[in-house]
Write an enzyme that holds these catalytic residues in place. Structure first.
Site, mmCIF file in Angstrom:
data_model
loop_
_atom_site.group_PDB
_atom_site.id
_atom_site.type_symbol
_atom_site.label_atom_id
_atom_site.label_comp_id
_atom_site.label_asym_id
_atom_site.label_seq_id
_atom_site.Cartn_x
_atom_site.Cartn_y
_atom_site.Cartn_z
ATOM 1 N N CYS A 83 64.358 24.593 80.579
ATOM 2 C CA CYS A 83 62.863 25.371 80.788
ATOM 3 C C CYS A 83 63.435 26.916 80.849
ATOM 4 O O CYS A 83 64.198 27.459 80.025
ATOM 5 C CB CYS A 83 62.100 24.877 81.756
ATOM 6 S SG CYS A 83 60.594 25.464 81.302
ATOM 7 N N HIS A 186 61.049 19.923 79.522
ATOM 8 C CA HIS A 186 61.537 19.344 80.800
ATOM 9 C C HIS A 186 62.130 17.948 80.650
ATOM 10 O O HIS A 186 61.201 16.957 80.757
ATOM 11 C CB HIS A 186 60.530 19.416 81.695
ATOM 12 C CG HIS A 186 60.064 20.666 82.078
ATOM 13 N ND1 HIS A 186 60.617 21.182 83.288
ATOM 14 C CD2 HIS A 186 59.204 21.500 81.950
ATOM 15 C CE1 HIS A 186 60.194 22.445 83.563
ATOM 16 N NE2 HIS A 186 59.286 22.547 82.686
ATOM 17 N N GLU A 188 63.614 15.983 82.781
ATOM 18 C CA GLU A 188 63.241 15.333 83.879
ATOM 19 C C GLU A 188 61.939 14.696 84.083
ATOM 20 O O GLU A 188 61.615 13.779 84.848
ATOM 21 C CB GLU A 188 63.669 16.218 85.150
ATOM 22 C CG GLU A 188 62.618 17.116 85.515
ATOM 23 C CD GLU A 188 62.540 18.608 84.641
ATOM 24 O OE1 GLU A 188 61.921 19.449 85.057
ATOM 25 O OE2 GLU A 188 63.512 18.470 83.685
#
Length: 208
Positions: A83, A186, A188
């Protein structure tokens, strides 16, 4: 189970807990730290980031991380930016004020080009534009985005692009320069697709 250790750079700007959980779930050992000695002993450096570019660069300078990251990357250590962490890899950013970045991948960070769309937030598919095997299986898959600025890098360093609306000009969302990788989305927070891509990127840069 991998025995690689990921050094998550803690400079006060980033979603550290969710990144740690995702990497730990993939079988990696993780060290969240701002200590150069601790980070130097890891296999991969991961640079997260949430917020504005100038304040993030200021925080990196305050934590004495700028020279460290630049030297580590140029010595061949894998560095992955997520990001805002991806944007910090650039030469400069126009966000708020002109600010120098880490300069690890050529390019500049600028506002989204579409005046009707000030923010790119939510799930969106990516188009893989390189032959990088780490990204190949992610073509067309959806990932979670939350950003209003874009890292415009030379085509040779762009691994993936996205479009907010049909027919809109694509913009880079994944970049790679040898051992340095940036992801605008992102991974994750992107469930199975994101976690799978993270694992492939880590293994890819470690074998490069």
């Amino acid at each position: 189970m991998s025995y690689r250790t990921i050094g998550i750079v803690d400079y006060g700007v980033g979603n550290l807990a969710s990144v740690w959980r995702a990497l730990h779930g993939l079988g990696y050992r993780c060290r969240i730290s701002s200590d150069r000695t601790v980070l130097d002993a890891t296999d991969v450096l991961l640079l997260p980031g949430v917020g504005a570019f100038p304040s993030a660069m200021h925080a990196l300078h305050q934590h004495d991380m700028v020279d460290f990251l630049q030297v580590q990357a140029r010595l061949g250590k894998p560095v992955i930016g997520i990001c805002l962490g991806m944007q910090l890899l650039a030469d400069t950013s126009d966000e708020i004020q002109q600010t120098a970045g880490l300069g690890l991948i050529p390019g500049a960070v600028q506002e989204l080009a579409d005046p009707a769309t000030k923010w790119h937030i939510g799930w969106n598919g990516i188009e893989v534009t390189s032959d990088d095997p780490a990204f190949k299986s992610s073509d067309g898959r959806s990932f979670y985005f939350n950003h209003s600025f874009v890292f415009h890098a030379p085509t040779e360093y762009v691994s993936g692009v996205a479009r907010i609306t049909q027919g809109q000009e694509a913009f880079p969302v994944a970049v790679r320069r040898n051992n340095i990788v940036g992801l605008q989305f992102h991974p994750e927070k992107s469930q199975a697709a994101g976690h799978e891509l993270m694992g492939k990127i880590i293994e890819g840069v470690c074998h490069a």
